[in-house]
Design a protein around this motif. Structure first.
Motif, PDB file in Angstrom:
ATOM      1  N   LEU A 133       0.835  -1.201   0.000  1.00 21.17           N
ATOM      2  CA  LEU A 133       0.000   0.000   0.000  1.00 21.17           C
ATOM      3  C   LEU A 133       0.870   1.251   0.000  1.00 21.17           C
ATOM      4  O   LEU A 133       1.967   1.256   0.566  1.00 21.17           O
ATOM      5  N   THR A 134       0.351   2.296  -0.620  1.00 16.28           N
ATOM      6  CA  THR A 134       1.040   3.589  -0.525  1.00 16.28           C
ATOM      7  C   THR A 134       0.857   4.117   0.907  1.00 16.28           C
ATOM      8  O   THR A 134      -0.023   3.637   1.648  1.00 16.28           O
ATOM      9  N   ALA A 135       1.635   5.124   1.263  1.00 13.75           N
ATOM     10  CA  ALA A 135       1.520   5.691   2.616  1.00 13.75           C
ATOM     11  C   ALA A 135       0.103   6.217   2.852  1.00 13.75           C
ATOM     12  O   ALA A 135      -0.463   6.046   3.946  1.00 13.75           O
ATOM     13  N   GLY A 136      -0.501   6.809   1.829  1.00 15.04           N
ATOM     14  CA  GLY A 136      -1.867   7.332   1.977  1.00 15.04           C
ATOM     15  C   GLY A 136      -2.872   6.204   2.186  1.00 15.04           C
ATOM     16  O   GLY A 136      -3.760   6.306   3.047  1.00 15.04           O
ATOM     17  N   GLU A 137      -2.729   5.146   1.411  1.00 16.22           N
ATOM     18  CA  GLU A 137      -3.644   3.993   1.572  1.00 16.22           C
ATOM     19  C   GLU A 137      -3.480   3.375   2.956  1.00 16.22           C
ATOM     20  O   GLU A 137      -4.451   2.998   3.605  1.00 16.22           O
ATOM     21  N   ARG A 138      -2.230   3.274   3.380  1.00 15.56           N
ATOM     22  CA  ARG A 138      -1.970   2.678   4.703  1.00 15.56           C
ATOM     23  C   ARG A 138      -2.620   3.513   5.809  1.00 15.56           C
ATOM     24  O   ARG A 138      -3.231   2.971   6.736  1.00 15.56           O
ATOM     25  N   ALA A 139      -2.527   4.820   5.691  1.00 13.50           N
ATOM     26  CA  ALA A 139      -3.080   5.697   6.727  1.00 13.50           C
ATOM     27  C   ALA A 139      -4.602   5.551   6.832  1.00 13.50           C
ATOM     28  O   ALA A 139      -5.179   5.802   7.887  1.00 13.50           O
ATOM     29  N   ARG A 140      -5.242   5.129   5.730  1.00 11.89           N
ATOM     30  CA  ARG A 140      -6.707   4.954   5.793  1.00 11.89           C
ATOM     31  C   ARG A 140      -7.095   3.676   6.522  1.00 11.89           C
ATOM     32  O   ARG A 140      -8.226   3.509   6.955  1.00 11.89           O
ATOM     33  N   VAL A 141      -6.153   2.733   6.644  1.00 11.11           N
ATOM     34  CA  VAL A 141      -6.446   1.433   7.279  1.00 11.11           C
ATOM     35  C   VAL A 141      -5.853   1.346   8.680  1.00 11.11           C
ATOM     36  O   VAL A 141      -6.498   0.845   9.605  1.00 11.11           O
ATOM     37  N   ALA A 142      -4.630   1.849   8.826  1.00 10.92           N
ATOM     38  CA  ALA A 142      -3.860   1.551  10.043  1.00 10.92           C
ATOM     39  C   ALA A 142      -3.415   2.817  10.757  1.00 10.92           C
ATOM     40  O   ALA A 142      -3.242   3.864  10.131  1.00 10.92           O
ATOM     41  N   GLY A 143      -3.219   2.669  12.056  1.00 15.93           N
ATOM     42  CA  GLY A 143      -2.771   3.797  12.868  1.00 15.93           C
ATOM     43  C   GLY A 143      -1.289   3.706  13.178  1.00 15.93           C
ATOM     44  O   GLY A 143      -0.537   2.953  12.543  1.00 15.93           O
ATOM     45  N   ASP A 144      -0.875   4.484  14.198  1.00 15.22           N
ATOM     46  CA  ASP A 144       0.527   4.480  14.622  1.00 15.22           C
ATOM     47  C   ASP A 144       0.903   3.064  15.050  1.00 15.22           C
ATOM     48  O   ASP A 144       0.080   2.333  15.578  1.00 15.22           O
ATOM     49  N   GLY A 145       2.119   2.730  14.827  1.00 18.44           N
ATOM     50  CA  GLY A 145       2.559   1.385  15.219  1.00 18.44           C
ATOM     51  C   GLY A 145       2.626   0.450  14.028  1.00 18.44           C
ATOM     52  O   GLY A 145       3.274  -0.585  14.085  1.00 18.44           O
ATOM     53  N   ILE A 146       1.959   0.812  12.935  1.00 22.42           N
ATOM     54  CA  ILE A 146       2.035   0.001  11.716  1.00 22.42           C
ATOM     55  C   ILE A 146       2.949   0.740  10.741  1.00 22.42           C
ATOM     56  O   ILE A 146       2.672   1.884  10.355  1.00 22.42           O
ATOM     57  N   VAL A 147       4.038   0.086  10.345  1.00 20.28           N
ATOM     58  CA  VAL A 147       5.058   0.784   9.557  1.00 20.28           C
ATOM     59  C   VAL A 147       4.987   0.464   8.070  1.00 20.28           C
ATOM     60  O   VAL A 147       5.631   1.114   7.262  1.00 20.28           O
ATOM     61  N   ASP A 148       4.219  -0.547   7.726  1.00 24.67           N
ATOM     62  CA  ASP A 148       4.100  -0.899   6.309  1.00 24.67           C
ATOM     63  C   ASP A 148       2.842  -1.752   6.167  1.00 24.67           C
ATOM     64  O   ASP A 148       2.370  -2.326   7.167  1.00 24.67           O
ATOM     65  N   ALA A 149       2.299  -1.842   4.950  1.00 21.83           N
ATOM     66  CA  ALA A 149       1.058  -2.602   4.792  1.00 21.83           C
ATOM     67  C   ALA A 149       0.970  -3.178   3.380  1.00 21.83           C
ATOM     68  O   ALA A 149       1.434  -2.556   2.416  1.00 21.83           O
TER      69      ALA A 149
END
Ligand SMILES: Cc1cc2nc3c(=O)[nH]c(=O)nc-3n(C[C@H](O)[C@H](O)[C@H](O)COP(=O)(O)OP(=O)(O)OC[C@H]3O[C@@H](n4cnc5c(N)ncnc54)[C@H](O)[C@@H]3O)c2cc1C
Length: 404
Positions: free
Chosen positions: A142-158
């Motif tokens: 996932l791109t950083a933007g896509e990741r931010a829509r799914v996951a919060g702090d503590g998740i570094v990649d998706a």
């Protein structure tokens, strides 16, 4: 030929149905008051493609899981004699890399690419189907933007994968029903196998049931008891494959959550958790540090069938929901009543390895040295994972029918 099967989980039920379809009479002995009521009902229902076994660099677990995953629906469909399976399938799984992951994101990316290749290979086998859902295996970062829509702090990649889960409870009910209707299968409920004696031309089973203790002889006996596997094997003089452990894993089942924006997600790699919204509306939530307890190297887990009191359940609900909601913020939007009303369920997990998943060297990071072992007419099956139960059931039935 008389065949006795100990344990009516997905493995034992599958062996019985496979043998009945080949014209053999089968007696199934089940400790509980209903078939498919234990681990084969009380699990997450992920049909593993291998993504979660990123610490098994040999890729043996990924290969086995992919083989099981692509044969799961075709085999179960045949057992149930259905053209298509009525499965409550989840959305595709996100793999969310925790900042404390045992493997780096780069290591996982390389591993996931290999998993996709292995799954693609399996998908090309004749008759292969991954839960009857069209589409090629895939895994996309996932791109950083896509990741931010799914996951919060503590998740570094998706990553978004093509891996799916199915709700195991309705599937268990279908198999249970089918087993009860098969004219060649006799199911004996509330009957516990207590010991096994192997000789050249028969296997004797001692059982305790509603009519007391009895003893019977069979041409073949299959030990599919999972949480009592090693203790029963020991009575037959059969040793475990190697060092083992049993764990009790509890999780939450949130009823009828309905249509939410919740992703299906596995947080990797280590002692983290899973979120699984099933197609039917229920939601599975697990957080390993809170739900997985009592790792033991005894021959049997002491807490089989153990229930928490209402205070213990309330604590566990909070201890599972809060850390997960910190990592996947959409979970925080669930109404309090949904979490407070969640059922606490769980089951026993048998695995090779004596230390927990936080240990890089733990045997729990692989699940490939599993499956049926035969000692003359006695057959014992470490199912390993639900994903591979149909594959192993069919293989063992072929072996026994071939011997006949
Ligand atoms: C919380 C949890 C989540 C999991 N998630 C997944 C997942 O997402 N994907 C996956 O692939 N795997 C998963 N697993 C593992 C999976 O559930 C098991 O590998 C699988 O269900 C084992 O199937 P089985 O038929 O061997 O055992 P079971 O379904 O437990 O069946 C064994 C049966 O034997 C009976 N029995 C036991 N002892 C005796 C006796 N002495 N006499 C008579 N009957 C006896 C039991 O009552 C039981 O009905 C999970 C497990 C747990 C606990």
């Amino acid at each position: 030929m008389r065949i006795g099967v100990i344990g009516a989980g997905l493995l034992g039920a599958g062996v019985a149905l496979e043998l009945a379809a080949r014209g053999h009479d089968v007696d199934v002995f089940e400790r509980e008051g209903a078939c498919l009521s234990q681990a084969s009902r009380q699990n997450e229902g992920k049909v593993h493609l291998g993504f979660v076994y990123g610490h098994d660099r040999s890729l043996a677990t990924a290969r086995l899981m992919a083989r099981g995953a692509y044969s799961f629906a075709p085999i179960v469909r045949r057992w149930l004699d259905l053209d298509t399976l009525p499965l409550d399938v989840s959305a595709p799984f996100h793999y969310l890399v925790h900042r404390d992951s045992l493997c780096s994101s780069e290591e996982l990316a390389a591993f996931y690419a290999q998993v996709v290749d292995i799954a693609a290979h399996e998908s090309g086998r004749p008759g292969a189907s991954y839960l009857e859902v069209p589409g090629a295996p895939c895994c996309r970062r996932l791109t950083a933007g896509e990741r931010a829509r799914v996951a919060g702090d503590g998740i570094v990649d998706a990553y978004l994968t093509s891996e799916l889960a199915v709700d195991p409870a309705p599937l268990a009910s279908l198999v249970r029903q089918r087993l009860s209707e098969d004219p060649r299968v006799a199911v004996h409920l509330r009957t516990t196998a207590t010991s096994v004696t192997i000789s050249t031309d028969e296997v004797r089973l001692e059982m305790a049931g509603p009519d007391g203790v009895r003893d019977d002889a069979f041409d073949h006996v299959v030990n599919a008891s999972w949480d009592d596997l090693l203790r029963l094997d020991r009575t037959a003089g059969v040793d475990p494959r190697g060092p083992w452990s049993y764990r009790l894993k509890r999780y939450l089942r949130v009823r009828a959550v309905g249509d939410t924006a919740l992703p299906a997600a596995t947080i990797v790699l280590g002692a983290f958790g899973d979120i699984v919204p099933y197609g039917g509306g229920d939601l599975f939530l697990s957080w390993y540090p809170a739900g997985c307890t009592g790792l033991t190297t005894a021959l049997r887990h002491p807490e089989v069938g153990h229930r928490l009191g209402s205070d213990g359940e309330a604590c566990l609900r909070a201890a599972i929901h809060a850390p997960l909601a910190g990592l996947v913020p959409a979970l925080a939007g669930l109404p309090d009543e949904a979490i407070e009303g969640a059922a606490v369920e769980g089951g026993i997990i048998l695995a090779q390895g004596t230390t927990d998943v936080t240990d890089h060297e733990s045997g729990l990071h692989a699940r490939s040295d599993v499956g049926p072992r035969s000692f003359g007419r006695y057959h014992t099956v470490d199912t390993g994972k639900w994903t591979v139960a149909p594959l192993f059931a069919r293989a063992l039935a072929r072996r026994i029918a071939g011997a006949a």
